[in-house]
Motif scaffolding. Structure first.
Motif, short mmCIF file in Angstrom:
data_model
loop_
_atom_site.label_atom_id
_atom_site.label_comp_id
_atom_site.label_asym_id
_atom_site.label_seq_id
_atom_site.Cartn_x
_atom_site.Cartn_y
_atom_site.Cartn_z
N MET A 1 4.69 -8.43 0.59
CA MET A 1 3.43 -8.30 -0.14
C MET A 1 3.56 -9.00 -1.47
O MET A 1 4.57 -8.86 -2.17
CB MET A 1 3.10 -6.82 -0.35
N ASN A 2 2.57 -9.81 -1.83
CA ASN A 2 2.65 -10.54 -3.09
C ASN A 2 1.46 -10.20 -3.98
O ASN A 2 0.48 -9.59 -3.55
CB ASN A 2 2.73 -12.05 -2.84
N THR A 3 1.54 -10.63 -5.23
CA THR A 3 0.52 -10.28 -6.21
C THR A 3 -0.86 -10.82 -5.82
O THR A 3 -1.87 -10.14 -6.01
CB THR A 3 0.92 -10.82 -7.59
N VAL A 4 -0.89 -12.03 -5.28
CA VAL A 4 -2.18 -12.61 -4.89
C VAL A 4 -2.87 -11.75 -3.83
O VAL A 4 -4.07 -11.47 -3.93
CB VAL A 4 -1.98 -14.06 -4.37
N SER A 47 5.93 -1.35 -6.99
CA SER A 47 6.33 -1.10 -5.61
C SER A 47 5.11 -1.10 -4.71
O SER A 47 3.97 -0.94 -5.17
CB SER A 47 7.06 0.24 -5.49
N GLU A 48 5.35 -1.29 -3.41
CA GLU A 48 4.26 -1.25 -2.45
C GLU A 48 3.62 0.14 -2.43
O GLU A 48 2.39 0.26 -2.36
CB GLU A 48 4.78 -1.60 -1.05
N LYS A 49 4.43 1.17 -2.50
CA LYS A 49 3.90 2.53 -2.49
C LYS A 49 2.95 2.75 -3.66
O LYS A 49 1.87 3.33 -3.51
CB LYS A 49 5.03 3.55 -2.54
N GLU A 50 3.34 2.28 -4.84
CA GLU A 50 2.49 2.43 -6.02
C GLU A 50 1.17 1.69 -5.83
O GLU A 50 0.10 2.19 -6.19
CB GLU A 50 3.20 1.93 -7.26
N PHE A 51 1.24 0.49 -5.26
CA PHE A 51 0.03 -0.30 -5.03
C PHE A 51 -0.95 0.45 -4.11
O PHE A 51 -2.14 0.56 -4.41
CB PHE A 51 0.39 -1.65 -4.42
N ALA A 73 0.85 3.52 7.53
CA ALA A 73 1.34 4.82 8.01
C ALA A 73 2.50 5.37 7.18
O ALA A 73 2.56 6.57 6.91
CB ALA A 73 1.75 4.69 9.47
N GLN A 74 3.40 4.50 6.75
CA GLN A 74 4.59 4.99 6.05
C GLN A 74 4.29 5.54 4.66
O GLN A 74 5.12 6.19 4.05
CB GLN A 74 5.65 3.88 5.94
N TYR A 75 3.06 5.28 4.17
CA TYR A 75 2.70 5.76 2.83
C TYR A 75 1.63 6.85 2.86
O TYR A 75 1.13 7.24 1.81
CB TYR A 75 2.21 4.59 1.98
N ARG A 76 1.32 7.34 4.01
CA ARG A 76 0.31 8.39 4.12
C ARG A 76 0.95 9.76 3.96
O ARG A 76 2.00 10.04 4.53
CB ARG A 76 -0.41 8.34 5.47
N GLU A 77 0.28 10.62 3.21
CA GLU A 77 0.75 11.98 3.03
C GLU A 77 0.32 12.89 4.17
O GLU A 77 1.03 13.82 4.53
CB GLU A 77 0.24 12.54 1.70
N SER A 78 -0.85 12.62 4.74
CA SER A 78 -1.36 13.46 5.81
C SER A 78 -0.90 12.95 7.17
O SER A 78 -0.52 11.80 7.33
CB SER A 78 -2.89 13.50 5.77
#
Length: 302
Positions: A1-4, A47-51, A73-78
């Motif tokens: 994942m990049n800034t653009v 980080s990707e998670k923060e984004f 999916a890896q960043y979902r809480e539910s």
């Protein structure tokens, strides 16, 4: 994942909300300022998670159940949504209870078969207390078994906008009050026209309409006593379904207020792995009662 790609996703969501969101007149903050604020936060994300958390927060500010960001999916809480059970029914002492947990499929044939196969019905209960919604057209097909003719559910509205009108309105919005007054005095525009121009600029120029279902020649196969069982877990197309019966005065709604979120969501193409949608249609009950964010109130508690 990049800034653009991160900036692209945030900007795609911002632009889609501008074009689709039907509740700009209810916001207590400036959407463009909100975007600028989160643009800075995205640029500083480490980080990707923060984004993905930032995009979730960005859309959550609109406070609408059909407007949301779904991270990878890896960043979902539910937990992932499990498809509900298929419809079921019970028949005891003349009371036929049909439980429908979603409108992702057409269950009108199933319900019709139950109605035609049951003798001595004194009351039908349609249980949608755990119905997650789906397709309102499927819900209407079930409603047609109980409501004759043409029927309605809600008052609706959506943004109405075209490029030429928007361009003219943006010019008017930039005029000083002195210049506007001069044009009014010279007969070139009216105060109402100015107000309408500002609605276009502020994304609050709406086309209002009432939805319609059924047909003139439709005859319900059951027209006896009817209850619709509802709860906080009744949502989306299931709320449309309940609205059909409320608006037609065909059934008593029993239980507790519904979830309070419906509306056709616009899906936004993104690049960083998440998914986003924004509601495109505003809703209130046919009699003008607001229920988005509140729920459709029952006629009586269970």
């Amino acid at each position: 994942m990049n800034t653009v790609d991160m900036i692209y996703d945030l900007s795609s969501i911002w632009a889609a909300v501008n074009e689709e969101f039907p509740y700009f007149d209810r916001l207590d903050f400036n959407w463009n300022d909100h975007y600028r604020n989160y643009l800075g936060k995205v640029l500083q994300a480490t980080s990707e998670k923060e984004f993905h958390t930032l995009l979730t927060e960005f859309l959550a500010k609109l406070n609408d159940g059909h407007t949301k960001y779904i991270p990878p999916a890896q960043y979902r809480e539910s937990k992932p949504l499990v498809r509900p059970d298929k419809p079921s029914y019970g028949f005891k002492d003349g009371v036929l209870t049909i439980k429908i947990n979603e409108f992702l499929s057409d269950y009108s044939g199933y319900v019709k078969g139950i109605l035609e196969g049951a003798d001595g019905i004194s009351l039908v209960r349609l249980d949608i207390r755990d119905n997650i919604g789906g397709n309102t057209a499927y819900a209407a097909r079930v409603a047609e078994l109980f409501i004759s003719g043409v029927f309605h559910a809600c008052q609706k509205w959506a943004q109405i906008r075209n490029a030429v009108d928007a361009a003219s309105c943006s010019i008017i919005a930039g005029y000083s009050e002195e210049r506007l007054q001069k044009y009014i005095n010279d007969g070139l525009m009216t105060r109402d026209a100015i107000v309408d121009a500002l609605k276009v600029v502020n994304r609050t120029n709406y086309e209002e309409y009432v939805d319609s279902f059924g047909s003139e020649d439709n005859i319900a196969i059951y027209d006896g006593p009817l209850e619709i069982l509802i709860s906080r877990r009744t949502m989306s197309a299931a709320e449309d379904f309940a609205s059909m019966f409320r608006s037609s005065h065909r059934a008593e709604l029993v239980g507790e207020p519904t979830f309070g979120s419906t509306g056709t969501p616009y899906h936004i193409p993104l690049r960083c792995g998440g998914r986003a949608q924004v509601v495109s249609v505003g809703y209130r009950l046919l009699d003008g009662t607001e229920f988005i964010g509140q729920g459709i109130a029952p006629d009586r508690e269970a």
